[in-house]
Scaffold this active site. Sequence first.
Site, PDB file in Angstrom:
ATOM      1  N   ARG A 148     -32.369 -25.619   8.699  1.00  0.00           N
ATOM      2  CA  ARG A 148     -32.979 -24.624   9.587  1.00  0.00           C
ATOM      3  C   ARG A 148     -32.548 -23.197   9.219  1.00  0.00           C
ATOM      4  O   ARG A 148     -33.381 -22.319   8.982  1.00  0.00           O
ATOM      5  CB  ARG A 148     -32.604 -24.938  11.043  1.00  0.00           C
ATOM      6  CG  ARG A 148     -33.273 -26.168  11.594  1.00  0.00           C
ATOM      7  CD  ARG A 148     -32.657 -26.553  12.928  1.00  0.00           C
ATOM      8  NE  ARG A 148     -31.307 -27.047  12.750  1.00  0.00           N
ATOM      9  CZ  ARG A 148     -30.933 -28.316  12.946  1.00  0.00           C
ATOM     10  NH1 ARG A 148     -31.795 -29.193  13.371  1.00  0.00           N
ATOM     11  NH2 ARG A 148     -29.682 -28.694  12.744  1.00  0.00           N
ATOM     12  N   THR A 227     -22.062 -18.004   5.977  1.00  0.00           N
ATOM     13  CA  THR A 227     -22.167 -17.981   7.444  1.00  0.00           C
ATOM     14  C   THR A 227     -22.114 -19.418   7.975  1.00  0.00           C
ATOM     15  O   THR A 227     -22.450 -19.655   9.125  1.00  0.00           O
ATOM     16  CB  THR A 227     -23.499 -17.352   7.914  1.00  0.00           C
ATOM     17  OG1 THR A 227     -24.582 -18.022   7.257  1.00  0.00           O
ATOM     18  CG2 THR A 227     -23.560 -15.871   7.630  1.00  0.00           C
ATOM     19  N   ARG A 229     -19.489 -22.638   7.244  1.00  0.00           N
ATOM     20  CA  ARG A 229     -18.130 -22.969   7.673  1.00  0.00           C
ATOM     21  C   ARG A 229     -17.159 -22.591   6.559  1.00  0.00           C
ATOM     22  O   ARG A 229     -17.428 -22.869   5.383  1.00  0.00           O
ATOM     23  CB  ARG A 229     -17.995 -24.471   7.970  1.00  0.00           C
ATOM     24  CG  ARG A 229     -18.646 -24.930   9.257  1.00  0.00           C
ATOM     25  CD  ARG A 229     -17.898 -24.443  10.507  1.00  0.00           C
ATOM     26  NE  ARG A 229     -18.537 -24.920  11.724  1.00  0.00           N
ATOM     27  CZ  ARG A 229     -19.459 -24.246  12.419  1.00  0.00           C
ATOM     28  NH1 ARG A 229     -19.824 -23.034  12.043  1.00  0.00           N
ATOM     29  NH2 ARG A 229     -19.981 -24.764  13.515  1.00  0.00           N
ATOM     30  N   GLU A 258      -9.577 -20.369  10.530  1.00  0.00           N
ATOM     31  CA  GLU A 258      -9.872 -19.377  11.578  1.00  0.00           C
ATOM     32  C   GLU A 258      -8.927 -19.551  12.760  1.00  0.00           C
ATOM     33  O   GLU A 258      -8.595 -20.681  13.111  1.00  0.00           O
ATOM     34  CB  GLU A 258     -11.315 -19.565  12.057  1.00  0.00           C
ATOM     35  CG  GLU A 258     -12.306 -19.184  11.002  1.00  0.00           C
ATOM     36  CD  GLU A 258     -13.751 -19.408  11.448  1.00  0.00           C
ATOM     37  OE1 GLU A 258     -14.003 -19.581  12.660  1.00  0.00           O
ATOM     38  OE2 GLU A 258     -14.616 -19.418  10.574  1.00  0.00           O
ATOM     39  N   HIS A 276     -16.683 -14.636  12.794  1.00  0.00           N
ATOM     40  CA  HIS A 276     -17.515 -15.795  13.165  1.00  0.00           C
ATOM     41  C   HIS A 276     -18.466 -15.445  14.323  1.00  0.00           C
ATOM     42  O   HIS A 276     -18.367 -15.977  15.426  1.00  0.00           O
ATOM     43  CB  HIS A 276     -16.627 -16.997  13.544  1.00  0.00           C
ATOM     44  CG  HIS A 276     -17.359 -18.297  13.465  1.00  0.00           C
ATOM     45  ND1 HIS A 276     -16.742 -19.478  13.113  1.00  0.00           N
ATOM     46  CD2 HIS A 276     -18.659 -18.613  13.696  1.00  0.00           C
ATOM     47  CE1 HIS A 276     -17.634 -20.461  13.126  1.00  0.00           C
ATOM     48  NE2 HIS A 276     -18.809 -19.956  13.482  1.00  0.00           N
TER      49      HIS A 276
HETATM   50  P1  NAP Z   1     -29.304 -28.109   9.239  1.00  0.00           P
HETATM   51  O1  NAP Z   1     -30.683 -27.770   9.672  1.00  0.00           O
HETATM   52  O2  NAP Z   1     -28.799 -29.493   9.464  1.00  0.00           O
HETATM   53  O3  NAP Z   1     -29.176 -27.721   7.694  1.00  0.00           O
HETATM   54  C1  NAP Z   1     -28.160 -28.159   6.866  1.00  0.00           C
HETATM   55  C2  NAP Z   1     -28.749 -28.399   5.478  1.00  0.00           C
HETATM   56  O4  NAP Z   1     -27.688 -28.750   4.620  1.00  0.00           O
HETATM   57  C3  NAP Z   1     -29.777 -29.517   5.425  1.00  0.00           C
HETATM   58  O5  NAP Z   1     -30.898 -29.026   4.770  1.00  0.00           O
HETATM   59  C4  NAP Z   1     -29.097 -30.602   4.591  1.00  0.00           C
HETATM   60  O6  NAP Z   1     -29.886 -31.201   3.613  1.00  0.00           O
HETATM   61  C5  NAP Z   1     -28.131 -29.809   3.793  1.00  0.00           C
HETATM   62  N1  NAP Z   1     -26.982 -30.627   3.388  1.00  0.00           N
HETATM   63  C6  NAP Z   1     -26.179 -31.350   4.165  1.00  0.00           C
HETATM   64  N2  NAP Z   1     -25.214 -31.927   3.439  1.00  0.00           N
HETATM   65  C7  NAP Z   1     -25.440 -31.551   2.156  1.00  0.00           C
HETATM   66  C8  NAP Z   1     -24.802 -31.817   0.935  1.00  0.00           C
HETATM   67  N3  NAP Z   1     -23.723 -32.604   0.872  1.00  0.00           N
HETATM   68  N4  NAP Z   1     -25.300 -31.225  -0.190  1.00  0.00           N
HETATM   69  C9  NAP Z   1     -26.412 -30.448  -0.122  1.00  0.00           C
HETATM   70  N5  NAP Z   1     -27.071 -30.173   1.017  1.00  0.00           N
HETATM   71  C10 NAP Z   1     -26.577 -30.717   2.136  1.00  0.00           C
HETATM   72  O7  NAP Z   1     -28.246 -27.156   9.944  1.00  0.00           O
HETATM   73  P2  NAP Z   1     -28.452 -25.637  10.394  1.00  0.00           P
HETATM   74  O8  NAP Z   1     -28.934 -25.565  11.793  1.00  0.00           O
HETATM   75  O9  NAP Z   1     -29.193 -24.914   9.332  1.00  0.00           O
HETATM   76  O10 NAP Z   1     -26.920 -25.165  10.398  1.00  0.00           O
HETATM   77  C11 NAP Z   1     -26.172 -25.154   9.185  1.00  0.00           C
HETATM   78  C12 NAP Z   1     -24.720 -24.844   9.452  1.00  0.00           C
HETATM   79  O11 NAP Z   1     -24.575 -23.480   9.792  1.00  0.00           O
HETATM   80  C13 NAP Z   1     -24.100 -25.584  10.658  1.00  0.00           C
HETATM   81  O12 NAP Z   1     -23.655 -26.874  10.298  1.00  0.00           O
HETATM   82  C14 NAP Z   1     -22.954 -24.690  11.044  1.00  0.00           C
HETATM   83  O13 NAP Z   1     -21.788 -25.111  10.399  1.00  0.00           O
HETATM   84  C15 NAP Z   1     -23.349 -23.328  10.494  1.00  0.00           C
HETATM   85  N6  NAP Z   1     -23.559 -22.306  11.557  1.00  0.00           N
HETATM   86  C16 NAP Z   1     -22.730 -21.240  11.614  1.00  0.00           C
HETATM   87  C17 NAP Z   1     -22.934 -20.259  12.555  1.00  0.00           C
HETATM   88  C18 NAP Z   1     -22.049 -19.042  12.627  1.00  0.00           C
HETATM   89  O14 NAP Z   1     -21.778 -18.553  13.711  1.00  0.00           O
HETATM   90  N7  NAP Z   1     -21.607 -18.511  11.510  1.00  0.00           N
HETATM   91  C19 NAP Z   1     -23.980 -20.359  13.475  1.00  0.00           C
HETATM   92  C20 NAP Z   1     -24.805 -21.473  13.388  1.00  0.00           C
HETATM   93  C21 NAP Z   1     -24.586 -22.448  12.419  1.00  0.00           C
HETATM   94  P3  NAP Z   1     -31.069 -32.228   3.852  1.00  0.00           P
HETATM   95  O15 NAP Z   1     -32.108 -31.434   4.557  1.00  0.00           O
HETATM   96  O16 NAP Z   1     -31.483 -32.596   2.490  1.00  0.00           O
HETATM   97  O17 NAP Z   1     -30.505 -33.331   4.683  1.00  0.00           O
END
Ligand code: NAP
Length: 317
Positions: A148, A227, A229, A258, A276
Amino acid sequence: MGFRVYRPYVFPDAIDPDILKELKRLRVTFEPELNEETDAIVCLLGTKVDGALLDRAPKLRVVSNVAVGYDNIDVAACTSRGIVATNTPDVLTEATADLAWALLLAAARRVPEGDRFVRAGKWKRWDWTTLRGADVFGRTLGILGAGRIGQATGHRALGFSMPVLYTSRERKLLFEHTSMARRVDFKTLLRESDFLSIHVPLSKETRHLIGAREFAMMKPGAILINTSRGPIVDEAALVKALKSGRLASAGLDVFEHEPKVHPGLLKLENVAILPHIGSATDSTRRRMVETALRNCIAALKGEMPPNAINGHALSQK
Ligand code: NAP
């Protein structure tokens, strides 16, 4: 009878009145302590939910995380106890992608350095050589993990005419269509990206996914944005890559330990550091709390929460 919810933080009151009504109808009380009567937990990333904590609350039905990432929760420990864990996807996607871009632009154009320079009284006259940064327009953006937030970050690249590369375990056809993104393997992503923006979740597979070997493969002068982890990046290796000039700069919202930041990073000028705040806008934070409460309410009513991570756990309680 009612339900007792452990909520270790205070959340805003200005939330959807229908949710407040439902909490009242279910006679939910929020408590700052966990005990053996606790039915639910609504928590932030700072609460580490492991087996030991779960064992202190045998009646627990749901752990509702107010975040999309859930590396603070031992999901297997929840599942084995019949406890459903939930997160808050979607509502924070755009705010976090915006922040990834804030860091990208800040790191490329040396925005924090410029701010410090002026405040320190060092700006004596306009100078041709002051704070030359990197071009953004037209350069290649690499998205590590096109979920996403990764995709939302990629969409924004259209405005800067940037070719977008991405890795993901599955091909994202719509993303390729809307952002003209190209799926590549991990090594190609490292070799061809001018900006590498990290969006994979933290897991056993992604811990230290980016370290010394990966920095050595990246383009000299590339810029790293994280952004997602902190522990996905080996911070000690990052310090070396930034010091040596292998990387031009970095923009970081998240860190390995952190709220501690590697002392080497704090000494460097070429890194933009934020505490963060990826999802930190008023409306996003409100919607995160609302989503978490909806998940919690559903589980307390014996229904499947909209954002269950381990929905199958419910059949085990
Ligand atoms: P998401 O929709 O689940 O996206 C994660 C993506 O990573 C998916 O496309 C997944 O691939 C891919 N992935 C997972 N494991 C992988 C691996 N081993 N190798 C390659 N690709 C891999 O999650 P999101 O909503 O975008 O959020 C992502 C992350 O952002 C969260 O987990 C969180 O840690 C972080 N975040 C941080 C903040 C902040 O305040 N800085 C705010 C929000 C989120 P597939 O589609 O192929 O399964």
